[in-house]
Write a protein that holds these residues in place. Structure first.
Motif, PDB file in Angstrom:
ATOM      1  N   ARG A 108       0.839  -1.206   0.000  1.00 40.65           N
ATOM      2  CA  ARG A 108       0.000   0.000   0.000  1.00 40.65           C
ATOM      3  C   ARG A 108       0.874   1.257   0.000  1.00 40.65           C
ATOM      4  N   HIS A 109       1.885   1.245   0.858  1.00 42.58           N
ATOM      5  CA  HIS A 109       2.793   2.387   0.991  1.00 42.58           C
ATOM      6  C   HIS A 109       3.558   2.636  -0.319  1.00 42.58           C
ATOM      7  N   THR A 110       4.088   1.549  -0.890  1.00 43.67           N
ATOM      8  CA  THR A 110       4.897   1.660  -2.113  1.00 43.67           C
ATOM      9  C   THR A 110       4.054   2.126  -3.305  1.00 43.67           C
ATOM     10  N   LEU A 111       2.864   1.522  -3.468  1.00 40.36           N
ATOM     11  CA  LEU A 111       2.005   1.905  -4.595  1.00 40.36           C
ATOM     12  C   LEU A 111       1.499   3.343  -4.444  1.00 40.36           C
ATOM     13  N   SER A 112       1.191   3.746  -3.204  1.00 41.37           N
ATOM     14  CA  SER A 112       0.716   5.117  -2.974  1.00 41.37           C
ATOM     15  C   SER A 112       1.781   6.124  -3.394  1.00 41.37           C
ATOM     16  N   ALA A 113       3.036   5.795  -3.095  1.00 41.13           N
ATOM     17  CA  ALA A 113       4.142   6.697  -3.444  1.00 41.13           C
ATOM     18  C   ALA A 113       4.372   6.748  -4.958  1.00 41.13           C
ATOM     19  N   LYS A 114       4.267   5.598  -5.603  1.00 37.13           N
ATOM     20  CA  LYS A 114       4.569   5.540  -7.042  1.00 37.13           C
ATOM     21  C   LYS A 114       3.378   5.935  -7.910  1.00 37.13           C
ATOM     22  N   MET A 115       2.158   5.821  -7.364  1.00 37.41           N
ATOM     23  CA  MET A 115       0.950   6.098  -8.149  1.00 37.41           C
ATOM     24  C   MET A 115       0.050   7.067  -7.387  1.00 37.41           C
ATOM     25  N   PRO A 116       0.487   8.332  -7.255  1.00 33.84           N
ATOM     26  CA  PRO A 116      -0.265   9.290  -6.434  1.00 33.84           C
ATOM     27  C   PRO A 116      -1.690   9.549  -6.927  1.00 33.84           C
ATOM     28  N   ASP A 117      -1.946   9.290  -8.214  1.00 30.80           N
ATOM     29  CA  ASP A 117      -3.287   9.562  -8.751  1.00 30.80           C
ATOM     30  C   ASP A 117      -4.236   8.376  -8.585  1.00 30.80           C
TER      31      ASP A 117
END
Length: 249
Positions: free
Chosen positions: A224-233
């Motif tokens: 969740r943390h990694t995807l949130s950082a890489k995919m802010p939209d």
């Protein structure tokens, strides 16, 4: 969960696997390979076939194949033309010579030296072929049990993996303990992608929403943390059990 070493290489693992089979056969032992019925057993049959073609193991080595794995393989071949495969023409049943095991109760299951047994279940669940045969394979030094998939620590396979050489292991709760004298080795042929590969895949697809539904809490939180950082939209959702979610198309 399962930790993979940083130096992991599937081709190198395959070479190690071929070597382990060859060494066991050379010393006159039997090789027991517990497999999952779907995917893993077909992959291992194909690998053994390739080892024979490459001369890693003798071409005339009998390969016994049985349990649910054998039934599933017939379905694999039946749908070979309608699913995506690396090799459309390849038919497991026609190209790979296997010896069927006797049906339950028809004849005793005998594990003989010089043979390879590719049988389910992968976790050696009680009453499956791999569990029944293990009791014959375990007491002899020249034999080998080669694991090619994940085993729950509480399953018979998990218990066996944790049993040091020379110690007693119980394959069935009501069975007699057996002394583990044979070689036990584990090979990482996981069918799962690495977490980095999964992240790259998600980024490439760039969806509006990602729902994380499978994995240990720590792993889900990392994702969740990694995807949130890489995919802010994108909206990254970790659903709570019992709660209803509605997603916009």
């Amino acid at each position: 969960g399962f930790q993979r070493s940083a130096h992991y290489s599937r081709p190198e693992e395959m070479v190690r696997f071929g070597k382990a089979i060859a060494e066991t056969l050379e010393r006159g032992g039997a090789v027991l390979i517990p497999v999952f019925a779907i995917g893993k057993s077909q992959e291992m049959l194909f690998n053994i076939h390739r080892f024979k073609q490459m001369g890693v193991i003798p071409a005339n080595t009998p390969v016994y194949f049985g349990g649910l794995s054998a039934k599933v393989s017939l379905l694999y071949d039946r749908f070979a033309g309608s699913t995506r495969r690396h090799d459309h023409e390849f038919k497991l049943k026609e190209e790979i010579q296997t010896v069927p095991l006797p049906r339950k109760g028809k004849a005793p299951l005998v594990c003989s030296p010089g043979n390879i047994y590719v049988v389910s279940s992968g976790m050696m669940t009680e009453n499956t072929l791999s569990n029944v045969m293990a009791e014959q394979v375990l007491p002899q030094e020249k034999n080998a049990i080669l694991f090619v998939g994940y085993a729950d620590p509480d399953s018979p396979a998990g218990l066996l993996k944790a049993t040091p050489e020379g110690e007693l292991v119980k394959m069935r709760p009501k069975g007699q303990p057996v002394r583990r004298k044979c070689t036990v080795d584990c090979f990482d042929f996981s069918g799962h992608a690495t977490r980095d590969a999964l992240v790259n895949y998600a980024v490439k697809l760039n969806p509006r929403q990602v729902v994380l539904v499978h994995g240990d809490p720590d792993a889900v939180e990392w994702m969740r943390h990694t995807l949130s950082a890489k995919m802010p939209d994108s909206t990254i959702v970790v659903p709570e059990p019992g709660r209803r979610y509605t997603f916009e198309p």
